[in-house]
Write a protein that holds these residues in place. Structure first.
Motif, PDB file in Angstrom:
ATOM      1  N   GLY A   1      64.203  70.981  11.666  1.00  0.00           N
ATOM      2  CA  GLY A   1      64.855  71.310  12.930  1.00  0.00           C
ATOM      3  C   GLY A   1      64.295  70.632  14.155  1.00  0.00           C
ATOM      4  O   GLY A   1      64.802  70.842  15.268  1.00  0.00           O
ATOM      5  N   ALA A   2      63.261  69.807  14.009  1.00  0.00           N
ATOM      6  CA  ALA A   2      62.682  69.115  15.160  1.00  0.00           C
ATOM      7  C   ALA A   2      63.645  68.051  15.690  1.00  0.00           C
ATOM      8  O   ALA A   2      64.504  67.548  14.966  1.00  0.00           O
ATOM      9  N   LYS A   3      63.477  67.709  16.965  1.00  0.00           N
ATOM     10  CA  LYS A   3      64.299  66.691  17.611  1.00  0.00           C
ATOM     11  C   LYS A   3      63.491  65.393  17.726  1.00  0.00           C
ATOM     12  O   LYS A   3      62.328  65.424  18.131  1.00  0.00           O
ATOM     13  N   LEU A   4      64.123  64.298  17.384  1.00  0.00           N
ATOM     14  CA  LEU A   4      63.473  62.993  17.429  1.00  0.00           C
ATOM     15  C   LEU A   4      64.096  62.144  18.533  1.00  0.00           C
ATOM     16  O   LEU A   4      65.319  61.987  18.591  1.00  0.00           O
ATOM     17  N   VAL A   5      63.242  61.590  19.397  1.00  0.00           N
ATOM     18  CA  VAL A   5      63.668  60.670  20.450  1.00  0.00           C
ATOM     19  C   VAL A   5      63.057  59.309  20.138  1.00  0.00           C
ATOM     20  O   VAL A   5      61.841  59.203  19.951  1.00  0.00           O
ATOM     21  N   VAL A   6      63.885  58.281  20.090  1.00  0.00           N
ATOM     22  CA  VAL A   6      63.425  56.927  19.777  1.00  0.00           C
ATOM     23  C   VAL A   6      63.682  56.025  20.972  1.00  0.00           C
ATOM     24  O   VAL A   6      64.812  55.951  21.470  1.00  0.00           O
ATOM     25  N   ALA A   7      62.632  55.369  21.460  1.00  0.00           N
ATOM     26  CA  ALA A   7      62.766  54.377  22.531  1.00  0.00           C
ATOM     27  C   ALA A   7      62.549  53.005  21.919  1.00  0.00           C
ATOM     28  O   ALA A   7      61.430  52.666  21.519  1.00  0.00           O
ATOM     29  N   SER A   8      63.613  52.222  21.829  1.00  0.00           N
ATOM     30  CA  SER A   8      63.520  50.921  21.172  1.00  0.00           C
ATOM     31  C   SER A   8      64.682  50.030  21.575  1.00  0.00           C
ATOM     32  O   SER A   8      65.836  50.471  21.544  1.00  0.00           O
ATOM     33  N   PRO A   9      64.404  48.766  21.931  1.00  0.00           N
ATOM     34  CA  PRO A   9      65.508  47.843  22.221  1.00  0.00           C
ATOM     35  C   PRO A   9      66.343  47.526  20.989  1.00  0.00           C
ATOM     36  O   PRO A   9      67.523  47.214  21.095  1.00  0.00           O
ATOM     37  N   GLN A  10      65.698  47.591  19.797  1.00  0.00           N
ATOM     38  CA  GLN A  10      66.386  47.287  18.552  1.00  0.00           C
ATOM     39  C   GLN A  10      66.804  48.572  17.846  1.00  0.00           C
ATOM     40  O   GLN A  10      66.136  49.605  17.944  1.00  0.00           O
ATOM     41  N   GLU A  11      67.875  48.500  17.094  1.00  0.00           N
ATOM     42  CA  GLU A  11      68.292  49.628  16.273  1.00  0.00           C
ATOM     43  C   GLU A  11      67.412  49.681  15.030  1.00  0.00           C
ATOM     44  O   GLU A  11      67.262  48.686  14.315  1.00  0.00           O
ATOM     45  N   LEU A  12      66.816  50.831  14.766  1.00  0.00           N
ATOM     46  CA  LEU A  12      65.941  51.021  13.615  1.00  0.00           C
ATOM     47  C   LEU A  12      66.644  51.847  12.559  1.00  0.00           C
ATOM     48  O   LEU A  12      67.560  52.630  12.859  1.00  0.00           O
ATOM     49  N   SER A  13      66.191  51.728  11.317  1.00  0.00           N
ATOM     50  CA  SER A  13      66.818  52.476  10.232  1.00  0.00           C
ATOM     51  C   SER A  13      66.689  53.983  10.433  1.00  0.00           C
ATOM     52  O   SER A  13      67.536  54.757   9.983  1.00  0.00           O
ATOM     53  N   LEU A  14      65.632  54.414  11.118  1.00  0.00           N
ATOM     54  CA  LEU A  14      65.407  55.856  11.327  1.00  0.00           C
ATOM     55  C   LEU A  14      66.252  56.428  12.459  1.00  0.00           C
ATOM     56  O   LEU A  14      66.246  57.639  12.690  1.00  0.00           O
ATOM     57  N   ASN A  15      66.967  55.563  13.179  1.00  0.00           N
ATOM     58  CA  ASN A  15      67.741  56.055  14.335  1.00  0.00           C
ATOM     59  C   ASN A  15      68.800  57.069  13.949  1.00  0.00           C
ATOM     60  O   ASN A  15      69.221  57.887  14.777  1.00  0.00           O
ATOM     61  N   ARG A  16      69.268  57.035  12.708  1.00  0.00           N
ATOM     62  CA  ARG A  16      70.296  58.006  12.308  1.00  0.00           C
ATOM     63  C   ARG A  16      69.758  59.431  12.304  1.00  0.00           C
ATOM     64  O   ARG A  16      70.529  60.391  12.291  1.00  0.00           O
ATOM     65  N   TYR A  17      68.432  59.568  12.302  1.00  0.00           N
ATOM     66  CA  TYR A  17      67.820  60.898  12.371  1.00  0.00           C
ATOM     67  C   TYR A  17      67.454  61.281  13.798  1.00  0.00           C
ATOM     68  O   TYR A  17      66.946  62.376  14.034  1.00  0.00           O
ATOM     69  N   ALA A  18      67.684  60.378  14.755  1.00  0.00           N
ATOM     70  CA  ALA A  18      67.293  60.630  16.142  1.00  0.00           C
ATOM     71  C   ALA A  18      68.336  61.455  16.873  1.00  0.00           C
ATOM     72  O   ALA A  18      69.543  61.248  16.719  1.00  0.00           O
ATOM     73  N   SER A  19      67.879  62.388  17.684  1.00  0.00           N
ATOM     74  CA  SER A  19      68.774  63.136  18.566  1.00  0.00           C
ATOM     75  C   SER A  19      69.159  62.289  19.766  1.00  0.00           C
ATOM     76  O   SER A  19      70.267  62.414  20.293  1.00  0.00           O
ATOM     77  N   VAL A  20      68.231  61.429  20.212  1.00  0.00           N
ATOM     78  CA  VAL A  20      68.499  60.520  21.323  1.00  0.00           C
ATOM     79  C   VAL A  20      67.873  59.165  21.003  1.00  0.00           C
ATOM     80  O   VAL A  20      66.714  59.100  20.577  1.00  0.00           O
ATOM     81  N   TRP A  21      68.648  58.117  21.218  1.00  0.00           N
ATOM     82  CA  TRP A  21      68.126  56.752  21.127  1.00  0.00           C
ATOM     83  C   TRP A  21      68.188  56.125  22.509  1.00  0.00           C
ATOM     84  O   TRP A  21      69.259  55.943  23.067  1.00  0.00           O
ATOM     85  N   LEU A  22      67.024  55.828  23.067  1.00  0.00           N
ATOM     86  CA  LEU A  22      66.923  55.184  24.375  1.00  0.00           C
ATOM     87  C   LEU A  22      66.804  53.671  24.142  1.00  0.00           C
ATOM     88  O   LEU A  22      65.716  53.158  23.871  1.00  0.00           O
TER      89      LEU A  22
END
Length: 854
Positions: A426-447
């Motif tokens: 149930g945790a929320k994942l925030v990813v800050a990255s210029p590139q799309e990563l494979s884990l982004n599908r699990y991110a609540s927010v992609w910056l």
């Protein structure tokens, strides 16, 4: 809770299935679909039991124990049912060998016939001897199959690297599907079709290479049959020895079980009870160890240059030659490059040798350009209260996770498993990255920020957080007033133009941070390895402090933390590794002792070059002496992983050729140069001195190390909580007409000492080639480039080459490339990345132009 199983009274402290309770108490119940790391599946039905007061035969793997429950596991009716179920399973699996009356006498005489293309029996199967189906057949004493045999005639899949998929041997236990989804988060595999046509496969039956596979081998490791098998083992004999060691290929410190025969490594597997990895590992630890240790590039004998050619000599002649020549240089004239991939003992002796024998402080290594170094410098400069030690499992307990500067499934695979565990809880994942990563599908927010705008990104987030928060009590923390005032410079009307991220994303992220009780801020090399890395980290520190979160610095090489500790406060007294690189090319350094990575020395202006390494590469053309070093598999020692966990390991095979451990080579050389205090007899003697001289090792227990208990580097966390005022940084160099593209350079870990793993292994090269120049489909179309085309990358700092890899993960106008220490000179990005005048930094954002190569 008390239950009775087969008349045995058992007390349980927590919730467990009947199968778990039975196994913990030495009661055997057959099963083929159950696995300790996976959720109950109840597919094979072999673990059925009888429960007093209940009808039918419930599966023990999915039935939880209840207080007062009485269970029977081996009644005649149960055994009869299990044998019938097993016969049905065997009717769709090659079974002649399994029920053959002569099977015990067969393996010794027919092992070579496994070279056939089709597996029709156990002696033809690469999983022979490791097969759980064999064990269950023996346990239930099945000696015949009364049902008609059905061969499914499915095509054997061989197009992917490292392992074959023969679903004619599959029993549909679902383990591979579940481990890929539940544990690894890749979800490459699933069940396709239904009923008698059911089979494990990928979406649209695409190859694993096109289906998001990590090639970690977890599916192979949990497969109870030979349906998934390691290709390299297909024609090998059975191992005669298994030994444990620590993987040297990233900072996780995974425990491996290495199988060998006649002193030659056959394969490596994750140790089921590894303290860090708990039965998991990545593609390199699973499939690269054999290729690495037994590489045809291994240096096996000492060599010195005679008449302009390297010739093999004895150790005494080589050491005498090197000692005589090195005595001519001292102080600033000489430098030593160490490795973050050799043991603590090796690094300690290299440090001691440099100061005592070479009389120089120019001791460089990748430590100086690591996230740990940048973090420690910030902590010391600002007097912050922060440490480097942590436990990986603590990450999975966070409610909010913030990630920047790392592609975890590639760079820190075991950390990724903990992040995935948190997200699934149930945790929320925030990813800050210029590139799309494979884990982004699990991110609540992609910056998706513009490359190089992290300081602004984190500072805008801090401002959004403060605007959303009612009263966080931050005024009690030193520096808050000046920090808050410094954020007034930031105008949200300019946020999208500055960072590339819309204001709505900032407010959404701020709300997520406010909701979570505990937070983890993870950062890797992508955040710190540039001239403004310290400012990036300061801005992330402020954001974490607002949230009362913990910063997790993610180191890179396997013993980076160990090498960091061996520096023992000397890191700023000499040249850093980027400065050494520039100095050997300018001629200010006349002699170089190369025991670590430093590529592209063909044009270096040095008088004397010594290479102490394990593998041949381009630098040998320039070398005056080459000293063969043992690999991790051939020596004893200690590594310190990303957590600060100290791990002791023993060699798993003998020395190759005349190679010797690094500490042995350097100690003997120091004695040849006339220096005392290097008379070590073994690794333990070196560790004794480390415990005396290195503060981080002063309080470790050798008994705990020997027993494989949990031991961490000793650190004293001092300082105080403090905010750091926001300071705008100079933006990365802008693109223009001459250099219209921005190249983002990622630190590549696919190397071991002076060997580039992607050039050693075709399989790894298929997954991720260090020579790829990744480019967006839009830019590829504009430049008329196709996958695999050779291109020349030109910048103000120089040129390099690469091969096109079209990727939708990159935005238009940005290309991706790899910084790999041991890349061949034609493909190396080191000269471009070390062109900056900044110390301890890799230039990882470079304006470039690309044109088709020859």
């Amino acid at each position: 809770m008390k239950i009775i199983i087969d008349g045995k009274r058992i007390e349980l402290d927590d919730k467990k299935t009947i199968l778990e309770a039975a196994r913990e108490n030495g009661i055997s119940i057959p099963s083929l679909c159950d696995h300790q790391r996976l959720s109950p599946f109840a597919g094979c039905r072999l673990c059925i039991v009888q429960i007093k007061g209940r009808k039918g035969y419930p599966p023990s793997c999915s039935t939880y124990a209840e207080d007062g429950m009485e269970v029977k596991t081996k009644t005649p009716s149960l055994q009869r049912l299990r044998r019938e179920i097993l016969e049905l399973i065997l009717s769709e699996h090659p079974n002649a060998c399994l029920i053959c009356t002569e099977k015990e006498n067969c393996d010794e005489f027919k092992s070579t016939i496994r070279k056939v293309g089709e597996t029709t029996g156990c002696v033809l199967c690469p999983n022979n001897g490791h097969c759980e189906l064999q064990d269950v057949v023996d346990a239930l004493k099945v000696d015949k199959v009364r049902f008609p045999s059905v061969y499914r005639e499915l095509e054997i899949k061989k197009e992917d690297p490292f392992f074959d998929r023969n679903y004619n041997l599959c029993i549909l236990c679902g383990r591979c599907v579940r481990v890929c989804h539940e544990v690894r988060g890749a979800s490459t595999l699933s069940f396709t079709y239904r009923g008698s046509q059911a089979v494990v496969g990928t979406v649209l039956d695409r190859p694993h290479l096109e289906s998001g596979c990590q090639f970690c081998g977890a599916c192979v490791d949990v497969c109870p049959t030979g349906a998934l098998s390691e290709r390299a083992l297909k024609y090998e004999s059975l191992a005669d020895d298994t030994a444990a060691t620590i993987c040297p290929l990233c900072s996780m410190g995974c425990k491996l079980e290495v199988e060998s025969k006649d002193g030659r490594i056959l394969s490596s597997r994750p140790a089921p009870e590894g303290g860090v990895n708990r039965g998991q590992v990545c593609v390199k630890g699973r499939f690269m160890i054999k290729n690495l240790v037994h590489s045809p590039r291994r240096i096996l004998k000492p060599m010195i240059r005679k008449d302009k050619e390297l010739e093999e000599v004895t150790w005494d002649e080589a050491l005498d030659f090197v000692a005589c020549r090195l005595k001519k240089y001292k102080g600033k004239e000489v430098a030593l490059v160490a490795s973050s991939q050799v043991t603590c003992e090796d690094n300690f002796i290299l440090q001691k040798f440099s100061r005592a024998a070479l009389r120089t402080e120019n001791i460089a290594s990748p430590v100086s350009v690591s996230p740990l170094s940048t973090y420690r410098e910030l902590v010391q400069e600002q007097g912050l209260k922060a440490g480097l030690n942590f436990r990986i499992e603590d990450i999975s307990k966070a409610n909010v996770l913030f990630l920047s500067g790392a592609d975890l499934p590639v760079s820190h695979p075991i950390v990724w498993l903990e992040v995935l565990k948190a997200v699934k809880a149930g945790a929320k994942l925030v990813v800050a990255s210029p590139q799309e990563l494979s884990l982004n599908r699990y991110a609540s927010v992609w910056l998706r920020n513009k490359p190089g705008t992290e300081v602004a990104l984190f500072s805008y987030l801090s401002k959004a957080f403060l605007e959303s928060e009612e009263d966080g009590g931050h005024s009690r923390v030193e520096g808050f007033g000046s920090f808050k005032k410094s954020l007034d410079k930031l105008d949200f009307s300019q946020v999208a133009q500055t960072t590339g991220v819309p204001k709505e994303k900032f407010m959404q992220t701020a709300e997520l941070l406010l909701e979570g009780e505990t937070s983890a801020f993870l950062f890797g090399a992508g955040l710190t390895q540039n001239p403004w890395g310290a400012q990036n980290l300061a801005a992330l520190h402020n954001l974490a402090l607002l949230k009362s979160g913990r910063l997790y610095p993610l180191g890179l090489e396997n013993n980076l933390r160990g090498a960091f500790e061996m520096n023992n406060g000397h890191s700023d007294k000499g040249l850093s590794i980027d400065q050494v690189f520039r100095a050997v090319h300018s001629g200010s350094i006349k002699a170089l002792y190369l025991a670590g990575p430093l590529p592209d020395l063909q044009k270096a202006k040095i008088e004397f070059l010594v290479i102490q390494g394990s593998f041949m590469n381009d630098n040998m053309e320039k070398a005056d002496a080459v000293l063969p070093a043992a690999t991790f598999a051939e020596t004893d020692g200690t590594f310190v992983n990303v957590e600060g966990r100290i791990q002791k390991f023993q060699k798993v095979i003998g020395l190759s050729g005349e190679a010797q451990p690094d500490w042995w080579i350097t100690s003997r050389l120091a004695k040849k140069m006339g220096h005392e205090g290097f008379g070590y007899k073994n690794q333990a003697a070196v560790m004794k001195e480390i415990s005396r001289d290195i503060p981080g090792f002063s309080k470790i227990s050798n008994t705990k190390l020997d027993n494989d208990d949990e031991v961490f580097v000793h650190e004293e966390v001092k300082g105080k909580e403090k905010f750091i005022p926001f300071k705008p940084v100079l933006a990365p160099e802008e693109t223009g007409q001459k250099y219209p593209l921005l190249m983002s350079v990622d630190y590549n870990l696919d190397y071991y000492r002076n060997l580039a793993l992607t050039q050693e292994s075709k399989g790894l090269r298929m997954i991720r080639d260090s020579r790829w120049i990744k480019i967006s489909p839009e830019d590829a179309k504009r430049l008329k480039l196709n996958d695999g085309d050779t291109v020349v990358v030109d910048s103000v700092s120089g040129k390099t080459q690469g091969r096109v890899r079209i990727s939708g993960a990159l935005p238009k106008g940005v290309v991706g490339a790899n910084f790999l220490w041991n890349e061949d000179s034609d493909f190396s990005l080191v000269p471009l990345s070390f062109s900056s005048s900044f110390k301890n930094h890799i230039l990882n954002i470079i304006p470039v132009k690309i044109k088709r190569g020859k």
